[in-house]
Design a protein around this motif. Sequence first.
Motif, PDB file in Angstrom:
ATOM      1  N   LEU A   7      31.358  53.622  40.170  1.00 54.19           N
ATOM      2  CA  LEU A   7      32.197  54.064  41.290  1.00 54.19           C
ATOM      3  C   LEU A   7      31.423  54.994  42.210  1.00 54.19           C
ATOM      4  O   LEU A   7      31.559  54.920  43.438  1.00 54.19           O
ATOM      5  N   VAL A  41      32.658  47.828  48.329  1.00 56.00           N
ATOM      6  CA  VAL A  41      34.027  47.627  47.840  1.00 56.00           C
ATOM      7  C   VAL A  41      34.035  46.614  46.698  1.00 56.00           C
ATOM      8  O   VAL A  41      34.721  46.801  45.688  1.00 56.00           O
ATOM      9  N   THR A  44      33.116  48.264  43.581  1.00 54.33           N
ATOM     10  CA  THR A  44      34.244  49.046  43.067  1.00 54.33           C
ATOM     11  C   THR A  44      35.223  48.151  42.319  1.00 54.33           C
ATOM     12  O   THR A  44      35.653  48.462  41.208  1.00 54.33           O
ATOM     13  N   PHE A  45      35.545  47.026  42.949  1.00 57.80           N
ATOM     14  CA  PHE A  45      36.517  46.118  42.330  1.00 57.80           C
ATOM     15  C   PHE A  45      36.016  45.621  40.976  1.00 57.80           C
ATOM     16  O   PHE A  45      36.763  45.609  39.994  1.00 57.80           O
ATOM     17  N   LEU A  48      36.141  48.367  38.356  1.00 53.37           N
ATOM     18  CA  LEU A  48      37.506  48.667  37.920  1.00 53.37           C
ATOM     19  C   LEU A  48      38.089  47.529  37.098  1.00 53.37           C
ATOM     20  O   LEU A  48      38.854  47.755  36.164  1.00 53.37           O
ATOM     21  N   ALA A  49      37.709  46.300  37.451  1.00 50.04           N
ATOM     22  CA  ALA A  49      38.288  45.145  36.773  1.00 50.04           C
ATOM     23  C   ALA A  49      37.924  45.123  35.298  1.00 50.04           C
ATOM     24  O   ALA A  49      38.647  44.546  34.482  1.00 50.04           O
ATOM     25  N   LEU A  52      40.899  47.184  34.154  1.00 45.80           N
ATOM     26  CA  LEU A  52      42.254  46.992  34.670  1.00 45.80           C
ATOM     27  C   LEU A  52      42.676  45.535  34.731  1.00 45.80           C
ATOM     28  O   LEU A  52      43.736  45.228  35.240  1.00 45.80           O
ATOM     29  N   ALA A  55      42.595  40.949  38.127  1.00 45.65           N
ATOM     30  CA  ALA A  55      42.942  40.945  39.552  1.00 45.65           C
ATOM     31  C   ALA A  55      41.794  41.432  40.419  1.00 45.65           C
ATOM     32  O   ALA A  55      41.542  40.909  41.511  1.00 45.65           O
ATOM     33  N   GLY A  56      41.055  42.431  39.922  1.00 44.69           N
ATOM     34  CA  GLY A  56      39.939  42.968  40.697  1.00 44.69           C
ATOM     35  C   GLY A  56      38.858  41.937  40.920  1.00 44.69           C
ATOM     36  O   GLY A  56      38.310  41.807  42.018  1.00 44.69           O
ATOM     37  N   LEU A  58      39.258  38.726  40.925  1.00 43.21           N
ATOM     38  CA  LEU A  58      39.804  37.731  41.860  1.00 43.21           C
ATOM     39  C   LEU A  58      39.627  38.202  43.300  1.00 43.21           C
ATOM     40  O   LEU A  58      39.228  37.440  44.187  1.00 43.21           O
ATOM     41  N   PHE A  59      39.915  39.491  43.489  1.00 47.97           N
ATOM     42  CA  PHE A  59      39.825  40.076  44.818  1.00 47.97           C
ATOM     43  C   PHE A  59      38.411  39.926  45.368  1.00 47.97           C
ATOM     44  O   PHE A  59      38.208  39.614  46.545  1.00 47.97           O
TER      45      PHE A  59
ATOM     46  N   MET B 141      46.552  41.844  48.303  1.00 52.84           N
ATOM     47  CA  MET B 141      45.631  40.730  48.485  1.00 52.84           C
ATOM     48  C   MET B 141      46.120  39.806  49.596  1.00 52.84           C
ATOM     49  O   MET B 141      45.360  39.380  50.465  1.00 52.84           O
ATOM     50  N   TYR B 187      38.486  49.211  51.094  1.00 56.31           N
ATOM     51  CA  TYR B 187      38.153  50.282  50.153  1.00 56.31           C
ATOM     52  C   TYR B 187      39.433  51.019  49.745  1.00 56.31           C
ATOM     53  O   TYR B 187      39.579  51.415  48.575  1.00 56.31           O
ATOM     54  N   TYR B 193      44.169  50.223  43.848  1.00 55.51           N
ATOM     55  CA  TYR B 193      44.136  49.381  42.640  1.00 55.51           C
ATOM     56  C   TYR B 193      43.572  50.169  41.469  1.00 55.51           C
ATOM     57  O   TYR B 193      44.083  50.104  40.340  1.00 55.51           O
ATOM     58  N   ASN B 517      37.754  60.256  40.563  1.00 54.96           N
ATOM     59  CA  ASN B 517      36.630  59.323  40.682  1.00 54.96           C
ATOM     60  C   ASN B 517      35.624  59.578  39.572  1.00 54.96           C
ATOM     61  O   ASN B 517      34.937  60.559  39.579  1.00 54.96           O
TER      62      ASN B 517
END
Lengths: 98, 517
Positions: A7, A41, A44-45, A48-49, A52, A55-56, A58-59, B141, B187, B193, B517
């Motif tokens: 992150l 970004v 980050t996704f 996090l995925a 979590l 979904a992250g 997929l994004f 999304m 972001y 999320y 963070n």
Amino acid sequence: MLLAPALSVSAVLFTLGVAGVLLRRNAIVIFMCVELMLNAVNLTFVALAQQLGVAGQLFVLFVMAVAAAEAAVGLAIILAIYRHRHTVNLQNINLLKG
Amino acid sequence: MSLDLSNYRDLALALLPELVLTLAAVVLLLVVAWRHQTRADLRVAAWVAWWGLVAAAVAVWWLWWNTARAAVIPPPVHPPMIAVDDFRFVADWLVLGTAALTVFVSFDYLERESLLVPEYYVLLLFATLGMMLMAGGEDLMMIFLGLELMSVAVYVLAGINRRSAPAAEAALKYFLLGAFASGFLLYGIALAYGATAATNLTLIGVQVTTLGLQKSTMLLIGLGLLLVGFGFKVAAVPFHMWAPDVYDGSPTPVTGYMATAVKAAAFAALFRVLGEAFGAVPAWREIVWWLAVITMLVGNVVALAQRTLKRMLAYSSVAHAGYVLVAVAAGTPAGAAAFVFYLVAYTFMTLAAFALLAAKGRDGERDVRIDDLAGLAQRRPWLAFALAVCMLSLLGFPGTAGFIGKWYILVAATQSGQVPLAAILVLASVISAGYYLPVIMAMYMKPEPFEQAHGGMRLGPLGSIAVAVSVAGLLFFGVRPNRLLDLARTSGAAVRPAPAATSGGGARPTAPKLAGN
């Protein structure tokens, strides 16, 4: 567990992208900095995925597809402005002012 | 009619308007691929696009008539990505109506400017589709994809006139700042999320209340970035600097479309995100409060200094974003109703004003000054009357829809205790008289500078219909606002955070809480 470093790295990358957009004057370099922001970004996704759920991830796929579509349109627009002005430097692209 | 969105038949029914419009856009794309050379082809494309928009609006009407609602889905299934509520239907009608009027305005404009590009209408349909997905998106999304579909199409529309250097510059500026804004928005989504483990708006709202995330750093930063992203899209000060240049350089019907439909769709998505996902987070009200204040003041003061009509209208649209933000900041049911009402009124008045500007000018209408309208009332009384109604409505003069909209915003703001905000709104409206009234004075009180000064002014038959419909709507809803207000009230009330009890089970019980963070 590499969540915090991932992150942090993506936050730094995003900030670099923002700084690049604000400081550079070449349209193509600015566009590359925007891509840097989007990839920050994505990082980050993905990070996090890990915790979590899916979904992250997929994004990220959607973001990559959208970025590709944006690049196609954006480069065409930059080409169009080059045909008119023979430069892609934003300092010289200043017909619309006032 | 209750739709179970976990089975495909009901899902297809819920998405019927979007599917119809997609079909129309794809058919039009095929038509245009073979026929894209003559003026007749341009007209065919316009009519196909228009009927596609009408068919989509009928599909929305059908869902609305049957009071379609999504059934509550038991926890293990992921909650739906598309909302089925009155807010979506009204927002869909608004963007579809705006697009249909834009088709009419463009019909003669494109031929007059020799822009033989039937792709224009394809892009218009895709942009409208993106807006419908934004207004109905129940998942970040979906909202992001809708926003990008809209934006990419509108970047191209801004630069559709390839012979014009200002249009290319407008497209470039819009593209670079639009992509920049998307980065912020994205972001923000990623951090939201990360904080809540959800991208669904309802789920985010549930997670915020159950996990007590109101003060979570990650969520607040995410919320701030989302507001920056949306701020760019609705052109709120200080994220407005692209708007005047882009509105100025684009072909005028496209400018009208950008200033109305794009802004309305972005506001609809912003409203839904703030209402459903962040309803329990008090921080955004403060931010939106300040955004509204500086947007109203800066937009109006800078508009005073503009000499050309097109830039003046561009700054006026920035100022109006501020008024709408006041309704958002109120955050009450009355605020929601005022929000929807004002968006509808603003759309009609701005679209008609840009359509009339398109009739007046040539080559992008960048050089039409306010004094160039002198004596229009003697030569073309109906056009002058229509423009005068638009200006009075933008000013908020009693008897027009603009007045009723502003009135309801003021009522909502004072009821929710935001008296300073209401006072600043009135002050900003007073300032705005300084640039709306000179237009009317020039048309009615100054003589025509020379014979045939307005000889070249031409609004085609379809453009006239579009303007007449808008002006009639402004006057009608200015006198009898009740039906529209009822619709605004029910649709605005549809956007609210889900009660934690009904869908609370949808949140993953094991979702870890990431602090900061």
